[in-house]
Design a protein around this motif. Sequence first.
Motif, PDB file in Angstrom:
ATOM      1  N   LYS A 155       0.848  -1.358   0.033  1.00 38.31           N
ATOM      2  CA  LYS A 155       0.067  -0.120   0.131  1.00 38.31           C
ATOM      3  C   LYS A 155       0.695   1.328  -0.061  1.00 38.31           C
ATOM      4  N   ALA A 156       2.128   1.105   0.489  1.00 40.79           N
ATOM      5  CA  ALA A 156       3.106   2.257   0.685  1.00 40.79           C
ATOM      6  C   ALA A 156       3.569   2.506  -0.596  1.00 40.79           C
ATOM      7  N   THR A 157       3.675   1.342  -1.473  1.00 43.86           N
ATOM      8  CA  THR A 157       4.236   1.553  -2.681  1.00 43.86           C
ATOM      9  C   THR A 157       3.377   1.481  -4.017  1.00 43.86           C
ATOM     10  N   TRP A 158       2.299   1.052  -3.909  1.00 42.18           N
ATOM     11  CA  TRP A 158       1.194   1.164  -5.148  1.00 42.18           C
ATOM     12  C   TRP A 158       0.157   1.662  -4.800  1.00 42.18           C
ATOM     13  N   GLY A 159      -0.134   2.090  -3.409  1.00 45.27           N
ATOM     14  CA  GLY A 159      -1.433   2.519  -2.884  1.00 45.27           C
ATOM     15  C   GLY A 159      -2.712   1.662  -2.985  1.00 45.27           C
ATOM     16  N   ARG A 160      -2.202   0.299  -2.981  1.00 45.34           N
ATOM     17  CA  ARG A 160      -3.351  -0.616  -2.934  1.00 45.34           C
ATOM     18  C   ARG A 160      -2.618  -2.038  -2.673  1.00 45.34           C
ATOM     19  N   GLU A 161      -3.549  -3.085  -2.636  1.00 43.93           N
ATOM     20  CA  GLU A 161      -3.115  -4.365  -2.443  1.00 43.93           C
ATOM     21  C   GLU A 161      -2.626  -4.718  -3.954  1.00 43.93           C
ATOM     22  N   ILE A 162      -1.614  -5.921  -3.837  1.00 48.73           N
ATOM     23  CA  ILE A 162      -1.365  -6.574  -4.935  1.00 48.73           C
ATOM     24  C   ILE A 162      -1.486  -8.117  -4.836  1.00 48.73           C
ATOM     25  N   PRO A 163      -1.542  -8.884  -5.930  1.00 50.96           N
ATOM     26  CA  PRO A 163      -1.513 -10.359  -5.755  1.00 50.96           C
ATOM     27  C   PRO A 163      -0.010 -10.754  -5.217  1.00 50.96           C
ATOM     28  N   TYR A 164       0.088 -11.093  -3.746  1.00 51.20           N
ATOM     29  CA  TYR A 164       1.222 -11.401  -3.413  1.00 51.20           C
ATOM     30  C   TYR A 164       1.778 -12.809  -4.025  1.00 51.20           C
ATOM     31  N   VAL A 165       3.228 -12.918  -4.184  1.00 45.82           N
ATOM     32  CA  VAL A 165       3.807 -14.019  -4.466  1.00 45.82           C
ATOM     33  C   VAL A 165       4.544 -14.504  -3.295  1.00 45.82           C
ATOM     34  N   LEU A 166       4.339 -15.535  -2.708  1.00 38.51           N
ATOM     35  CA  LEU A 166       4.901 -16.104  -1.584  1.00 38.51           C
ATOM     36  C   LEU A 166       6.013 -17.201  -1.824  1.00 38.51           C
ATOM     37  N   LEU A 167       7.149 -16.641  -1.133  1.00 39.21           N
ATOM     38  CA  LEU A 167       8.400 -17.836  -1.230  1.00 39.21           C
ATOM     39  C   LEU A 167       8.341 -18.789  -0.120  1.00 39.21           C
ATOM     40  N   MET A 168       8.447 -20.025  -0.610  1.00 36.80           N
ATOM     41  CA  MET A 168       8.334 -21.278   0.403  1.00 36.80           C
ATOM     42  C   MET A 168       9.586 -22.015   0.111  1.00 36.80           C
ATOM     43  N   HIS A 169       9.985 -23.105   0.895  1.00 37.34           N
ATOM     44  CA  HIS A 169      10.941 -24.121   0.490  1.00 37.34           C
ATOM     45  C   HIS A 169      10.432 -25.318   1.014  1.00 37.34           C
ATOM     46  N   VAL A 170      11.011 -26.245   0.281  1.00 42.69           N
ATOM     47  CA  VAL A 170      10.412 -27.814   0.444  1.00 42.69           C
ATOM     48  C   VAL A 170      11.126 -28.698   1.649  1.00 42.69           C
ATOM     49  N   GLY A 171      11.240 -27.999   2.748  1.00 38.63           N
ATOM     50  CA  GLY A 171      11.762 -28.604   3.626  1.00 38.63           C
ATOM     51  C   GLY A 171      10.844 -29.502   4.488  1.00 38.63           C
ATOM     52  N   ALA A 172      11.506 -30.050   5.547  1.00 34.80           N
ATOM     53  CA  ALA A 172      10.659 -31.171   6.403  1.00 34.80           C
ATOM     54  C   ALA A 172       9.690 -30.176   7.411  1.00 34.80           C
ATOM     55  N   MET A 173      10.161 -29.259   7.882  1.00 32.86           N
ATOM     56  CA  MET A 173       9.094 -28.562   8.739  1.00 32.86           C
ATOM     57  C   MET A 173       8.118 -27.673   7.753  1.00 32.86           C
ATOM     58  N   ASP A 174       8.463 -27.109   6.706  1.00 31.45           N
ATOM     59  CA  ASP A 174       7.440 -26.550   5.917  1.00 31.45           C
ATOM     60  C   ASP A 174       6.191 -27.439   5.421  1.00 31.45           C
TER      61      ASP A 174
END
Length: 299
Positions: A216-235
């Motif tokens: 919101k501080a950057t674009w003044g709105r929500e954007i569709p977010y891209v989430l970074l995850m990793h294929v770990g055992a706890m994940d």
Amino acid sequence: MRGIVLRGAIFAGILVGWAGTALAQEPQLAFTWDDLPAHSALAANTTRVEIGRKIVAAMKAGGLPPAYGFVNGVQLEHEPLSEPMLREWRAAGFPLGNHAYTHMNLNQRSLEDWEADVLKNEPVLEKYAAGSDWHWMRYPYLAEGNTAEKSAGARKFLLAHGYKVADVTMSFGDYMYNEPYARCVAKNDAASIAKLEESYLKMADAQIDYSRAAAKATWGREIPYVLLMHVGAMDAEMLPRLIDLYKKHGFTFVTLQEAEKDPAYAADLDLSLPEPVRKPSGPLPPYPREDFDVNGVCK
């Protein structure tokens, strides 16, 4: 890290524009997974193949669409038994993308070495992702070049080879938890595992608020977010609870392709455009930090 979350260092700049676009009715999130088929230490109670199965099962049970998994082909050399994880990921309808063969950090190596590492990964993708769109690049370490010349050279190379960039606009350091989790499993330390789980969800929750404020501080709105995850055992173990957390915040789930149709990602899809320089127009909340010593657990 790149995008809203980090970019080399926190907020090395931000794309100006799109501020007048209407707010989305509900926030959207695209899961993406790095370091297939093997990430971090392997807990004694699982295998790489079982980790992949848990991730796919949890996403399907949660009603999420297929998510990109970004591959480091060298892991097939290091852990040959992880190979079925890639086959099963694709059989489940989940796509694969390029994360460079050895997870090479562009900021620490020459552009020529990095390009060779990206190309070395392509036969792996041609084998396991044949017939799908695997020309998506997730920069290892989200490092896009520590000089203007190197960054521009990488974009020119990727453009010439038909790639799009899988940006990251939400992340909570999930990778930090997988090695401590493996140590705690080996010690059968249930109390420490519970502390790790509490910290994991706490940091994910805090990053939601931070990333949305940054957008919101950057674009003044929500954007569709891209989430970074990793294929770990706890994940894999935490994924059902993590999905529930995002649902409680009102997120609906989209694919990487759907998320990056938003104008905020225009320069990631069309690498002939200038690299975006992003800068928030207003103040940001403090970046989330965890007081709990994650790395020191179960040592």
